[in-house]
Design an enzyme around this catalytic site. Structure first.
Site, short mmCIF file in Angstrom:
data_model
loop_
_atom_site.label_atom_id
_atom_site.label_comp_id
_atom_site.label_asym_id
_atom_site.label_seq_id
_atom_site.Cartn_x
_atom_site.Cartn_y
_atom_site.Cartn_z
N PRO A 238 1.92 -50.86 8.59
CA PRO A 238 3.16 -50.42 7.93
C PRO A 238 4.40 -51.19 8.35
O PRO A 238 5.26 -51.49 7.52
CB PRO A 238 3.25 -48.94 8.32
CG PRO A 238 1.86 -48.53 8.65
CD PRO A 238 1.22 -49.72 9.25
N LYS A 239 4.52 -51.50 9.64
CA LYS A 239 5.71 -52.23 10.09
C LYS A 239 5.79 -53.59 9.41
O LYS A 239 6.85 -53.98 8.87
CB LYS A 239 5.67 -52.41 11.60
CG LYS A 239 6.89 -53.15 12.16
CD LYS A 239 6.67 -53.62 13.59
CE LYS A 239 5.74 -54.82 13.62
NZ LYS A 239 5.62 -55.40 14.98
N MET A 240 4.70 -54.34 9.41
CA MET A 240 4.70 -55.65 8.76
C MET A 240 4.93 -55.53 7.26
O MET A 240 5.62 -56.36 6.65
CB MET A 240 3.37 -56.35 9.01
CG MET A 240 3.06 -56.62 10.45
SD MET A 240 1.47 -57.46 10.61
CE MET A 240 1.23 -57.41 12.38
N ALA A 241 4.37 -54.49 6.65
CA ALA A 241 4.50 -54.33 5.20
C ALA A 241 5.95 -54.10 4.80
O ALA A 241 6.45 -54.71 3.84
CB ALA A 241 3.62 -53.18 4.73
N LEU A 243 8.66 -54.91 6.51
CA LEU A 243 9.44 -56.12 6.77
C LEU A 243 9.14 -57.20 5.74
O LEU A 243 10.06 -57.93 5.31
CB LEU A 243 9.13 -56.64 8.18
CG LEU A 243 9.62 -55.76 9.34
CD1 LEU A 243 9.17 -56.34 10.68
CD2 LEU A 243 11.14 -55.64 9.30
#
Length: 351
Positions: A238-241, A243
């Site tokens: 989720p964090k990468m998505a 960003l």
């Protein structure tokens, strides 16, 4: 004898009474009813009773001529068992453009003051991420779909890695050719040397190969345009998505939370209750943070096991990759503490 009786004043008085009574009966609607009733020989007795009622009504309300001259107010209609109740219509004045009352959602009491202090502290933009973050690691001269792919690659490499190391690895990848097709055409050893020494570089080689295969086959080398599509890729959480949606697609879809944001948010009291991991912190922040469009929306679904890319796409099919709950960094930490990972690290140091 007969003539004497007919001319007697007594009979004259009786005739006058009878004529007045007949005039009264024929001049009113009720009189016509009584007249019709009197024609029925079986109801002759009722005629006297009705006439008596009529006489009493005339004494109370006056004669029909007086009723015509001074009409009485009509009585209100009544129900069979009592008076009809008067119904009251209650209306409320509503102001034009008024919206329904909304309950105020929870927010940290001091968050605006704290946020302004953080903004004042960061206005110098002197952190490494300001010059070496994912938004600075892609080739600005490359085609749009290649730029977006490089943004996603830099985010995948940045997990558990300093920004300086990630930027150096991206420079080598861009010089080699950082596109989905080139990554697939590069063998594992060469790709490992290009991204070394990023954290968990062996694991990330597998993620890059598998993700590049999915993007090349299903998206023409581009990346998905949704958080739901991004989190289904191997090695993307989720964090990468969130960003990637912000940097690559210029769309704010949520909050990217790592271990540092997780720790600081708990210390500042920005959560209704303490959270246990970055993923819980992300959901808690998105419930109230005003600048987050994902507030009060459900989180993206995790990638089901049945939708994982086939094992043939992985360079090492014997290695099983799991999508652990929590943030991307947390998943990497769990994989690093596994016995197999410790054995590989020892062999790498010896060699």
């Amino acid at each position: 004898m007969l003539s004497t009786i007919m001319t007697s004043p007594y009979f004259a008085h009786s005739r006058s009474v009878t004529s007045r009574r007949r005039n009264l009966l024929t001049s009113s609607p009720l009189g016509s009813k009584l007249t019709r009733t009197s024609r029925n020989p079986r109801e002759g007795v009722k005629e006297e009773e009705t006439e008596t009622d009529l006489s009493s009504r005339a004494a109370t309300h006056g004669s029909p001529q007086q009723a015509a001259t001074h009409p009485q107010p009509e009585a209100s209609p009544q129900r069979a068992h009592g008076r009809r109740r008067r119904q009251l219509k209650v209306e409320y004045d509503v102001a034009d453009g008024a919206s329904p009352v909304k309950t105020e959602r929870w927010r940290p009491p001091e968050w605006t003051k704290q946020f302004e202090l953080i903004r004042e502290m960061r206005k110098g933009r002197d952190a490494p991420v300001d010059d070496m973050g994912a938004e600075k690691c892609y080739d600005t001269e490359a085609p749009a779909h290649v730029r977006r792919f490089q943004v996603l690659v830099s985010l995948m490499l940045s997990s558990q890695t300093r920004d300086q190391v990630t930027a150096a690895a991206m420079q080598k990848l861009r010089a080699h050719g950082c596109s989905a097709g080139n990554i697939l055409a590069t063998d594992d050893d060469t790709l490992g040397k290009l991204i070394y020494p990023v954290g968990f570089w062996r694991r990330k080689v597998q993620y890059l190969k598998r993700t590049s295969a999915v993007l090349q086959g299903d998206f023409g080398g581009d990346i998905p345009h949704s958080v739901e599509g991004l989190v289904r890729l191997p090695g993307v959480g989720p964090k990468m998505a969130h960003l990637a949606m912000d940097i690559a697609w210029d769309q704010v879809s949520g909050i990217g939370v790592d271990t540092h944001v997780h720790r600081i948010s708990n210390r500042l009291g920005w959560l209704r209750k303490p959270s246990k991991n970055p993923e819980e912190t992300r959901k808690a922040l998105e419930e109230w943070l005003p600048s987050c469009p994902s507030a009060f929306k459900s989180s993206p679904a995790k990638r089901p096991k049945s939708e994982r890319p086939p094992q043939s796409l992985s360079p090492t099919s014997s290695s099983k990759t799991k999508t652990e709950p929590g943030s991307d960094d947390e998943r990497m930490e769990k994989e690093a503490t596994s016995p197999a990972s410790r054995t590989r690290n020892i062999k790498s140091k010896v060699s």
